[in-house]
Design a protein around this motif. Structure first.
Motif, PDB file in Angstrom:
ATOM      1  N   THR A 186      26.075 -49.681  22.260  1.00  0.00           N
ATOM      2  CA  THR A 186      24.748 -49.457  22.249  1.00  0.00           C
ATOM      3  C   THR A 186      24.414 -49.447  23.904  1.00  0.00           C
ATOM      4  N   SER A 187      23.667 -48.687  24.539  1.00  0.00           N
ATOM      5  CA  SER A 187      22.906 -48.868  25.849  1.00  0.00           C
ATOM      6  C   SER A 187      21.555 -49.154  25.939  1.00  0.00           C
ATOM      7  N   LEU A 188      21.184 -49.662  27.111  1.00  0.00           N
ATOM      8  CA  LEU A 188      19.842 -49.845  27.175  1.00  0.00           C
ATOM      9  C   LEU A 188      19.191 -48.620  27.309  1.00  0.00           C
ATOM     10  N   ALA A 189      19.704 -47.752  27.890  1.00  0.00           N
ATOM     11  CA  ALA A 189      19.267 -46.353  28.266  1.00  0.00           C
ATOM     12  C   ALA A 189      18.958 -45.713  26.704  1.00  0.00           C
ATOM     13  N   GLU A 190      19.814 -45.914  25.792  1.00  0.00           N
ATOM     14  CA  GLU A 190      19.548 -45.153  24.429  1.00  0.00           C
ATOM     15  C   GLU A 190      18.387 -45.758  23.776  1.00  0.00           C
ATOM     16  N   ILE A 191      18.406 -47.026  23.872  1.00  0.00           N
ATOM     17  CA  ILE A 191      17.284 -47.817  23.355  1.00  0.00           C
ATOM     18  C   ILE A 191      15.750 -47.463  24.026  1.00  0.00           C
ATOM     19  N   THR A 192      15.588 -47.282  25.309  1.00  0.00           N
ATOM     20  CA  THR A 192      14.455 -46.954  25.846  1.00  0.00           C
ATOM     21  C   THR A 192      14.372 -45.505  25.655  1.00  0.00           C
ATOM     22  N   ASP A 245      14.966 -43.831  22.683  1.00  0.00           N
ATOM     23  CA  ASP A 245      14.769 -44.120  21.558  1.00  0.00           C
ATOM     24  C   ASP A 245      13.018 -44.460  21.162  1.00  0.00           C
ATOM     25  N   ALA A 246      12.827 -45.503  22.095  1.00  0.00           N
ATOM     26  CA  ALA A 246      11.305 -46.049  22.233  1.00  0.00           C
ATOM     27  C   ALA A 246      10.551 -44.935  22.889  1.00  0.00           C
ATOM     28  N   ARG A 247      10.903 -44.017  23.284  1.00  0.00           N
ATOM     29  CA  ARG A 247      10.165 -42.974  24.170  1.00  0.00           C
ATOM     30  C   ARG A 247       9.570 -43.689  25.539  1.00  0.00           C
ATOM     31  N   LEU A 248      10.449 -44.445  26.030  1.00  0.00           N
ATOM     32  CA  LEU A 248      10.098 -45.125  27.425  1.00  0.00           C
ATOM     33  C   LEU A 248      10.787 -44.616  28.609  1.00  0.00           C
ATOM     34  N   SER A 249      10.502 -44.874  29.859  1.00  0.00           N
ATOM     35  CA  SER A 249      11.285 -44.518  30.711  1.00  0.00           C
ATOM     36  C   SER A 249      12.599 -45.103  30.899  1.00  0.00           C
ATOM     37  N   GLY A 250      13.461 -44.844  31.494  1.00  0.00           N
ATOM     38  CA  GLY A 250      14.633 -45.598  31.527  1.00  0.00           C
ATOM     39  C   GLY A 250      14.927 -46.961  31.982  1.00  0.00           C
ATOM     40  N   THR A 251      13.912 -47.364  32.958  1.00  0.00           N
ATOM     41  CA  THR A 251      13.754 -48.661  33.416  1.00  0.00           C
ATOM     42  C   THR A 251      12.813 -49.679  32.526  1.00  0.00           C
ATOM     43  N   ALA A 252      12.117 -49.234  31.595  1.00  0.00           N
ATOM     44  CA  ALA A 252      11.111 -49.827  31.100  1.00  0.00           C
ATOM     45  C   ALA A 252      11.398 -51.177  30.498  1.00  0.00           C
ATOM     46  N   ALA A 253      12.726 -51.247  29.871  1.00  0.00           N
ATOM     47  CA  ALA A 253      13.332 -52.268  29.385  1.00  0.00           C
ATOM     48  C   ALA A 253      13.281 -53.535  30.382  1.00  0.00           C
ATOM     49  N   TYR A 254      13.618 -53.440  31.477  1.00  0.00           N
ATOM     50  CA  TYR A 254      14.063 -54.597  32.571  1.00  0.00           C
ATOM     51  C   TYR A 254      12.663 -55.175  32.918  1.00  0.00           C
ATOM     52  N   ALA A 255      11.396 -54.597  32.634  1.00  0.00           N
ATOM     53  CA  ALA A 255      10.130 -55.497  32.719  1.00  0.00           C
ATOM     54  C   ALA A 255      10.178 -56.575  31.781  1.00  0.00           C
ATOM     55  N   TYR A 256      10.863 -56.373  30.501  1.00  0.00           N
ATOM     56  CA  TYR A 256      10.582 -57.344  29.484  1.00  0.00           C
ATOM     57  C   TYR A 256      11.882 -57.998  29.141  1.00  0.00           C
ATOM     58  N   PHE A 257      13.111 -57.621  29.470  1.00  0.00           N
ATOM     59  CA  PHE A 257      14.530 -58.227  29.090  1.00  0.00           C
ATOM     60  C   PHE A 257      15.199 -58.064  30.405  1.00  0.00           C
ATOM     61  N   PRO A 258      15.886 -59.297  30.629  1.00  0.00           N
ATOM     62  CA  PRO A 258      16.793 -58.945  32.023  1.00  0.00           C
ATOM     63  C   PRO A 258      18.023 -58.139  31.767  1.00  0.00           C
ATOM     64  N   ASN A 259      18.658 -57.962  30.563  1.00  0.00           N
ATOM     65  CA  ASN A 259      19.716 -57.327  30.431  1.00  0.00           C
ATOM     66  C   ASN A 259      19.781 -57.076  28.874  1.00  0.00           C
ATOM     67  N   LYS A 260      20.814 -56.335  28.422  1.00  0.00           N
ATOM     68  CA  LYS A 260      21.075 -55.856  27.383  1.00  0.00           C
ATOM     69  C   LYS A 260      21.303 -57.165  26.312  1.00  0.00           C
ATOM     70  N   GLU A 261      22.052 -58.198  26.608  1.00  0.00           N
ATOM     71  CA  GLU A 261      22.303 -59.129  25.876  1.00  0.00           C
ATOM     72  C   GLU A 261      20.812 -59.853  25.356  1.00  0.00           C
ATOM     73  N   ALA A 262      20.181 -59.793  26.442  1.00  0.00           N
ATOM     74  CA  ALA A 262      18.619 -60.611  26.059  1.00  0.00           C
ATOM     75  C   ALA A 262      17.900 -59.782  25.016  1.00  0.00           C
ATOM     76  N   LEU A 263      17.995 -58.531  25.352  1.00  0.00           N
ATOM     77  CA  LEU A 263      17.431 -57.656  24.277  1.00  0.00           C
ATOM     78  C   LEU A 263      17.986 -57.766  22.879  1.00  0.00           C
ATOM     79  N   PHE A 264      19.374 -57.790  22.827  1.00  0.00           N
ATOM     80  CA  PHE A 264      19.913 -57.924  21.645  1.00  0.00           C
ATOM     81  C   PHE A 264      19.400 -59.472  20.954  1.00  0.00           C
ATOM     82  N   ILE A 265      19.492 -60.293  21.586  1.00  0.00           N
ATOM     83  CA  ILE A 265      19.238 -61.696  20.964  1.00  0.00           C
ATOM     84  C   ILE A 265      17.726 -61.609  20.488  1.00  0.00           C
ATOM     85  N   ALA A 266      16.894 -61.285  21.402  1.00  0.00           N
ATOM     86  CA  ALA A 266      15.550 -60.733  20.947  1.00  0.00           C
ATOM     87  C   ALA A 266      15.230 -60.108  19.782  1.00  0.00           C
TER      88      ALA A 266
END
Length: 203
Positions: free
Chosen positions: A35-41, A43-64
């Motif tokens: 899984t990539s962060l780009a795929e998740i963003t 799926d969430a219908r967000l811009s490609g860099t949106a995840a980095y405002a809330y999670f520093p990397n893929k591991e942090a998002l996975f743990i959350a």
């Protein structure tokens, strides 16, 4: 996630929740490595860099995401402990409820099944698990006061141990495909009751 506002939440909170929901679904289906962060963003219908405002990397998002999905499982288990559950059956009811709940939570199931071994230990530290320990402790203390279980044991220590046993049972069931009724059957119940029940009074 719907665009309409949810009462009491900010846009940022809704965006974060949308990311978590997309992450749970995607990680639960494809796993961490595929899984990539780009795929998740996306799926969430967000811009490609949106995840980095809330999670520093893929591991942090996975743990959350693991925290979120596992917490939902435990919350279902806690709901089985409310009301007038037979004090002699609440522990068994808890196990059956948690096992049923895991079937509806793909990421928690994946981690408990051992498919993400580097993250399995993370389950032991989630806040919802601490709540389960607390609720179990209160149940045991109430039963001690009522004389239903032995009063010479430490309620919190026993609750912590029971919580660990329950998690171990869930992991064993998911990893071996064993039948729930067989694993959580008379023998396991006998061990728990032997540990908790007051000694039989002699005439």
């Amino acid at each position: 996630m719907p665009e309409r506002a949810i009462a009491g939440t900010t846009k940022g909170e809704r965006t974060r929740q949308a990311l978590l929901e997309a992450a749970i679904a995607r990680f639960g289906r494809d796993g961490y490595r595929r899984t990539s962060l780009a795929e998740i963003t996306r799926d969430a219908r967000l811009s490609g860099t949106a995840a980095y405002a809330y999670f520093p990397n893929k591991e942090a998002l996975f743990i959350a995401a693991v925290d979120e999905d596992a917490a939902a499982v435990i919350e279902e288990g806690l709901s089985s402990m409310t009301g007038d559950v037979d004090p002699d059956r609440w522990r068994r009811t808890l196990i059956f409820t948690l096992f049923s709940a895991v079937e509806r939570h793909p990421l928690a199931r994946r981690v408990l099944s051992g498919l993400e071994p580097e993250f399995t230990v993370r389950l032991l530290g989630i806040p919802a698990l601490e709540q389960l320990r607390k609720e179990s402790t209160e149940r045991i203390r109430a039963q001690q006061i009522a004389g239903e279980i032995r009063d010479d044991i430490d309620a919190q220590q026993i609750a912590n141990g029971l919580t660990t046993i329950v998690l171990s049972l869930l992991m064993s069931l998911l990893q071996t495909g064993a039948d729930l009724a067989t694993v959580v059957g008379p023998d396991v119940a006998a061990v728990v009751e032997a540990a908790l029940s007051p000694p039989a009074r002699t005439p």
